[in-house]
Design a protein around this motif. Structure first.
Motif, PDB file in Angstrom:
ATOM      1  N   ARG A 267       0.202   8.418   4.482  1.00 16.01           N
ATOM      2  CA  ARG A 267       0.919   7.779   3.380  1.00 16.01           C
ATOM      3  C   ARG A 267      -0.116   7.321   2.246  1.00 16.01           C
ATOM      4  O   ARG A 267       0.026   7.435   1.005  1.00 16.01           O
ATOM      5  CB  ARG A 267       1.991   6.901   3.545  1.00 16.01           C
ATOM      6  N   ALA A 271      -0.361   8.920  -1.495  1.00 13.14           N
ATOM      7  CA  ALA A 271      -0.179   7.820  -2.719  1.00 13.14           C
ATOM      8  C   ALA A 271      -1.073   8.063  -3.853  1.00 13.14           C
ATOM      9  O   ALA A 271      -1.140   8.084  -4.865  1.00 13.14           O
ATOM     10  CB  ALA A 271      -0.016   6.357  -2.216  1.00 13.14           C
ATOM     11  N   ASN A 314       6.835   7.603  -1.006  1.00 11.14           N
ATOM     12  CA  ASN A 314       7.049   6.637  -1.969  1.00 11.14           C
ATOM     13  C   ASN A 314       7.882   7.025  -3.018  1.00 11.14           C
ATOM     14  O   ASN A 314       7.263   7.630  -4.055  1.00 11.14           O
ATOM     15  CB  ASN A 314       5.709   5.855  -2.042  1.00 11.14           C
ATOM     16  N   LEU A 366       9.610   2.587  -0.469  1.00 11.52           N
ATOM     17  CA  LEU A 366       8.242   2.332  -0.568  1.00 11.52           C
ATOM     18  C   LEU A 366       7.414   3.283   0.338  1.00 11.52           C
ATOM     19  O   LEU A 366       6.226   3.600   0.046  1.00 11.52           O
ATOM     20  CB  LEU A 366       7.825   0.658  -0.430  1.00 11.52           C
ATOM     21  N   VAL A 367       7.814   3.424   1.377  1.00  9.23           N
ATOM     22  CA  VAL A 367       7.087   4.033   2.387  1.00  9.23           C
ATOM     23  C   VAL A 367       7.912   5.560   2.916  1.00  9.23           C
ATOM     24  O   VAL A 367       7.286   6.139   4.080  1.00  9.23           O
ATOM     25  CB  VAL A 367       6.758   3.502   3.753  1.00  9.23           C
TER      26      VAL A 367
END
Length: 421
Positions: A267, A271, A314, A366-367
Motif C-alpha cells: 500500500r 500511495a 486508499n 484509508l487502506v
C-alpha cells in the motif's frame, strides 16, 4: 439484494447493473407516494454537485483547455475522431459506469430520507438478513481445512461470505456490530444480541483480514461505550462484554505480523505512485473509474509484475486522482456535514450506531476500497440516510429525548415518550 449479489469488485458485472436498476425503481416508487420527510438542503446540493462533476467528465471540451494541465498520454479520448474536442475522462465507458452507480446510490439514499422514522427502522431487519446470509456462507467456507472459492454461481469468484474480497466481507461484518449492540441494548434482546456479537467477532478472526480484526475490535468497544450510556442494561452485562472483548483482543493480536503489513510491493508503494499521478492531474483528474488505466503510466519499472494494481487501496487518494481538486472539495464538504451531524445524532442511539458504522467504513477506506462494491455502497447510503434523516431529531424535540420501557408482544422496548407502540 445488494448484500446477496453485490460483493463483486470487477467492472461490468451484470449483478451490479441489476442492483442499480432495482435501487432506482425502488426510489421512484417512494417518490411517487405522498410527500414525506424533506431532505437536508446541504446534503441534497452536495449530491447534485457530485453528479454534475461526473457528468462534466463526459462532456467534450476544447482540447486547448487541457494544455499544460496533464501529460500528453492522458489527454483523454477525442470527440468522435475530432481531436479539437476531448473528454476529461480518459475512459468514457468506465466513467459512465461510475455515474450510474452514483445515481443509484444517491436515489436510494434520498428515498430512505423521505421515509418515516418507523419505516427507516423497519429496513434494519433486511440488513440483518443480508449479514446473516453472508455469515452463514462464510462459516461454511471456513469450516473446511482449505479456503473454498465458489466459481460459476455469480459473475465473480466468491472467496469470503458472498464477496470476492475477504477485506470487504470483513467490512460488512464490523459495520454491522454497532447495530447488533443497539439491538441488544435498546430492543430488549441482550442475549441474542450478545450471541450475534460473538459470532461476528469469531467470523472476523476466521476471515483473517488484519484491518477487519482491528477495526472490529475498536468498533465493538466504542459501540458498547457510547450506546450503553443511554441504555438500561446492567453494569454486570457491560462488564461481561468487556471481558469477552479482552479475550478477543488476544486472538486479534495473533493476526498481526509486522513483516507483511506493508511489504515493498504494498500500500505504501501504491500511495506514492498515486500521489505522483495526482500531481500531474490535480486540476481535472483522469476520470472516475480510470485509476487502473492511468496508474500504469506512473508505475516504476521495478514495480511492474504479473499482478497489476487495480485500486490504490486508499479511496481518498484514488478519488483525488480520478476527480482532481473538485472531487477533493466535495469530499471535504461531506466530512464537514458528517461532523456537523454528530451534534444532532448523539441523542438517538440508532443514529449513533449508524454514525459509528459510517465512520469505520471511512477509516477502512484509508487502506482499502470497500465502497467500490455495490453491497457496501448501498449499506453506506442507508446508514448515511439514518444519520441525516430529519425525523429522528423532530421526534426527540417533541419528547425531550426521554425513553420509557414498554412491553411489545413479549419484547421489552425502549421508546421515546410520546411514540405510539
Amino acid at each position: 439484494m445488494s448484500l446477496l449479489i453485490g460483493g463483486g469488485t470487477a467492472s461490468g458485472l451484470y449483478t451490479d447493473t441489476l442492483i442499480e436498476v432495482a435501487a432506482i425503481v425502488s426510489a421512484a416508487a417512494v417518490f411517487s407516494q405522498a410527500p414525506g420527510q424533506r431532505s437536508p438542503h446541504s446534503v441534497f446540493w452536495l449530491l447534485i454537485f457530485a453528479v454534475a462533476l461526473a457528468v462534466l467528465q463526459l462532456v467534450p471540451l476544447p482540447a486547448a483547455i487541457f494544455s499544460g494541465l496533464r501529460p500528453e498520454l492522458l489527454l483523454g479520448d477525442p470527440w468522435v475522431g475530432d481531436t479539437r474536442f476531448r473528454f476529461i475522462s480518459v475512459g468514457v465507458g468506465r466513467t459512465i459506469e461510475c455515474l450510474l452507480n452514483l445515481v443509484a446510490a444517491a436515489a436510494f439514499f434520498l428515498a430512505v430520507l423521505r421515509l418515516r422514522v418507523e419505516q427507516v427502522n423497519a429496513l434494519l431487519p433486511f440488513f440483518f438478513m443480508g449479514v446473516i446470509c453472508n455469515g452463514l456462507a462464510g462459516a461454511i467456507q471456513y469450516s473446511f481445512s482449505d479456503d473454498v472459492a465458489i466459481i460459476g454461481l455469480l459473475p465473480f469468484t466468491i472467496n469470503a461470505g458472498l464477496f470476492a474480497n475477504v477485506n470487504h466481507f470483513s467490512a460488512l461484518l464490523f459495520v454491522s456490530i454497532p447495530f447488533v449492540v443497539y439491538f441488544g441494548l435498546f430492543r430488549g434482546h441482550l442475549l441474542s444480541g450478545s450471541f450475534g456479537l460473538i459470532v461476528l467477532l469469531l467470523l472476523l478472526l476466521a476471515a483473517g483480514s488484519r484491518a477487519g480484526v482491528l477495526l472490529g475490535l475498536a468498533i465493538t468497544v466504542l459501540s458498547v461505550v457510547f450506546l450503553s450510556a443511554r441504555s438500561r442494561t446492567s453494569g454486570l452485562s457491560i462488564l461481561a462484554i468487556f471481558v469477552g472483548l479482552s479475550i478477543y483482543s488476544i486472538g486479534a493480536w495473533t493476526k498481526l505480523d509486522a513483516d507483511v503489513i506493508d511489504p515493498a510491493f504494498g500500500r505504501g508503494e501504491f500511495a506514492r505512485t498515486t500521489i505522483d499521478g495526482i500531481k500531474d492531474n490535480w486540476a481535472t483528474g483522469v476520470g472516475f473509474g480510470n485509476f487502473q488505466k492511468a496508474y500504469q503510466i506512473y508505475e516504476r519499472e521495478g514495480m511492474i509484475f504479473k499482478q497489476y494494481v487495480n485500486h490504490a487501496h486508499n479511496d481518498y487518494l484514488e478519488i483525488a486522482f480520478e476527480g482532481g481538486v473538485p472531487a477533493v472539495v466535495l469530499m471535504t464538504g461531506y466530512f464537514v456535514l458528517l461532523l456537523a451531524a454528530l451534534a444532532k445524532v448523539r441523542r438517538d442511539p440508532f443514529q449513533k450506531a449508524a454514525f459509528l458504522s459510517v465512520s469505520f467504513l471511512l477509516i477502512h477506506s484509508l487502506v482499502d476500497y470497500p465502497l467500490r462494491t455495490e453491497a457496501l455502497v448501498m449499506t453506506f447510503a442507508y446508514m448515511n440516510a439514518i444519520i441525516f434523516h430529519k425525523g429522528f431529531a423532530e421526534r426527540l424535540s417533541h419528547n425531550n429525548g426521554e425513553l420509557i420501557e414498554i412491553d411489545h408482544n413479549g419484547d421489552k422496548l425502549f421508546v421515546p415518550i410520546g411514540t405510539s407502540s
